[in-house]
Write a protein that holds these residues in place. Structure first.
Motif, PDB file in Angstrom:
ATOM      1  N   HIS A  45     -15.409 -48.268 -32.333  1.00  0.00           N
ATOM      2  CA  HIS A  45     -14.141 -47.547 -32.385  1.00  0.00           C
ATOM      3  C   HIS A  45     -13.815 -46.966 -33.754  1.00  0.00           C
ATOM      4  CE1 HIS A  45     -13.815 -49.191 -28.391  1.00  0.00           C
ATOM      5  NE2 HIS A  45     -13.051 -48.136 -28.173  1.00  0.00           N
ATOM      6  N   GLY A  46     -14.285 -47.570 -34.826  1.00  0.00           N
ATOM      7  CA  GLY A  46     -14.107 -46.971 -36.148  1.00  0.00           C
ATOM      8  C   GLY A  46     -14.834 -45.640 -36.259  1.00  0.00           C
ATOM      9  N   VAL A  82      -5.499 -46.564 -26.886  1.00  0.00           N
ATOM     10  CA  VAL A  82      -5.344 -47.074 -25.529  1.00  0.00           C
ATOM     11  C   VAL A  82      -6.595 -47.804 -25.069  1.00  0.00           C
ATOM     12  CG1 VAL A  82      -5.178 -46.357 -23.094  1.00  0.00           C
ATOM     13  CG2 VAL A  82      -3.574 -45.441 -24.795  1.00  0.00           C
ATOM     14  N   TYR A  83      -7.761 -47.198 -25.244  1.00  0.00           N
ATOM     15  CA  TYR A  83      -8.978 -47.832 -24.748  1.00  0.00           C
ATOM     16  C   TYR A  83      -9.379 -49.052 -25.569  1.00  0.00           C
ATOM     17  CZ  TYR A  83      -9.405 -44.434 -21.089  1.00  0.00           C
ATOM     18  OH  TYR A  83      -9.163 -43.692 -19.953  1.00  0.00           O
ATOM     19  N   CYS A  84      -9.065 -49.083 -26.860  1.00  0.00           N
ATOM     20  CA  CYS A  84      -9.289 -50.310 -27.641  1.00  0.00           C
ATOM     21  C   CYS A  84      -8.475 -51.458 -27.042  1.00  0.00           C
ATOM     22  CB  CYS A  84      -8.872 -50.115 -29.101  1.00  0.00           C
ATOM     23  SG  CYS A  84     -10.087 -49.348 -30.157  1.00  0.00           S
ATOM     24  N   HIS A  85      -7.191 -51.191 -26.786  1.00  0.00           N
ATOM     25  CA  HIS A  85      -6.338 -52.230 -26.198  1.00  0.00           C
ATOM     26  C   HIS A  85      -6.809 -52.599 -24.797  1.00  0.00           C
ATOM     27  CE1 HIS A  85      -3.326 -52.886 -29.276  1.00  0.00           C
ATOM     28  NE2 HIS A  85      -3.284 -51.572 -29.487  1.00  0.00           N
ATOM     29  N   HIS A  86      -7.205 -51.608 -24.026  1.00  0.00           N
ATOM     30  CA  HIS A  86      -7.629 -51.869 -22.653  1.00  0.00           C
ATOM     31  C   HIS A  86      -8.891 -52.735 -22.600  1.00  0.00           C
ATOM     32  CE1 HIS A  86      -8.373 -51.305 -18.407  1.00  0.00           C
ATOM     33  NE2 HIS A  86      -9.574 -50.859 -18.685  1.00  0.00           N
ATOM     34  N   ARG A 124     -13.450 -46.552 -15.026  1.00  0.00           N
ATOM     35  CA  ARG A 124     -12.176 -47.220 -14.801  1.00  0.00           C
ATOM     36  C   ARG A 124     -11.478 -46.784 -13.519  1.00  0.00           C
ATOM     37  NH1 ARG A 124     -12.231 -51.670 -17.518  1.00  0.00           N
ATOM     38  NH2 ARG A 124     -14.411 -51.272 -17.199  1.00  0.00           N
ATOM     39  N   GLU A 125     -12.223 -46.373 -12.505  1.00  0.00           N
ATOM     40  CA  GLU A 125     -11.586 -45.859 -11.288  1.00  0.00           C
ATOM     41  C   GLU A 125     -10.588 -46.844 -10.698  1.00  0.00           C
ATOM     42  OE1 GLU A 125     -12.702 -43.997  -6.918  1.00  0.00           O
ATOM     43  OE2 GLU A 125     -14.246 -45.059  -8.025  1.00  0.00           O
ATOM     44  N   VAL A 131      -4.588 -48.296 -16.869  1.00  0.00           N
ATOM     45  CA  VAL A 131      -4.882 -47.459 -18.033  1.00  0.00           C
ATOM     46  C   VAL A 131      -3.773 -46.422 -18.228  1.00  0.00           C
ATOM     47  CG1 VAL A 131      -6.503 -45.795 -19.031  1.00  0.00           C
ATOM     48  CG2 VAL A 131      -7.367 -47.855 -17.923  1.00  0.00           C
ATOM     49  N   GLN A 132      -3.311 -45.813 -17.150  1.00  0.00           N
ATOM     50  CA  GLN A 132      -2.244 -44.811 -17.268  1.00  0.00           C
ATOM     51  C   GLN A 132      -0.966 -45.462 -17.805  1.00  0.00           C
ATOM     52  OE1 GLN A 132      -2.941 -41.788 -17.111  1.00  0.00           O
ATOM     53  NE2 GLN A 132      -1.146 -40.583 -16.626  1.00  0.00           N
TER      54      GLN A 132
END
Length: 174
Positions: A45-46, A82-86, A124-125, A131-132
């Motif tokens: 992520h960095g 968002v995706y880091c947290h998810h 992520r379906e 996610v939203q």
């Protein structure tokens, strides 16, 4: 443009860029993930954030040089947050701070009311609602101005163009 996977950000960005004769900054993580050829982990992520910022900065400089008053982005650092947290339950502080500092004038949050389409990278379906919701809460936490874009592909384009037209008109007259 922002929102969960497979909501039409890239498609809408291409349509809007053509309509207004401007650039749409492509999402960096897609290229990064394809080049890595393996699942992303927290350490990615960095480099993803730094690559996204560099791509945005290059497009911003080019837009300024051309005299453009509009720059579209197919996602930004909010997606990384968002995706880091998810995926990992946390996000590096520098990414959160950069996302807040680089917040654009306005977000188009594309809703998940369109069919999800597999593309080999999306995964992520079954978690689209989750996610939203993270996108909504992150944008609210960042006090970001947002318009939700819903409906058919034509309705999405009409909503986005009406908003952009109003911004352009305000910029010209205000």
């Amino acid at each position: 443009m922002t929102g969960s996977e497979s909501v039409g950000k890239t498609t809408l960005g291409i349509q809007l860029a053509a309509r207004y004769g401007v650039t749409c900054v492509a999402e960096f993580v897609r290229d990064y993930a394809a080049a890595k050829g393996a699942p992303l982990d927290f350490r990615d992520h960095g480099p993803i954030a730094k690559g996204q910022m560099a791509r945005e900065d290059a497009h911003i400089a080019a837009a300024v040089a051309r005299g453009d008053h509009l720059l579209l982005q197919d996602t930004d650092l909010v997606s990384t947050v968002v995706y880091c947290h998810h995926y990992f339950g946390r996000c590096p502080e520098f990414i959160e701070q950069a996302a807040l500092a680089r917040r654009p004038t306005h977000y188009l949050l594309l809703d998940i009311d369109v069919p999800w389409i597999a593309d080999g990278i999306r995964d992520r379906e079954v978690q689209r609602d989750e996610v939203q919701a993270l996108f909504r809460t992150t944008l609210a936490r960042f006090d970001a101005p947002v318009t939700v874009v819903q409906g058919t592909w034509d309705e999405r384009l009409a909503t986005a163009t009406a908003l952009i037209d109003s911004f352009i008109d305000t910029h010209r007259h205000g």
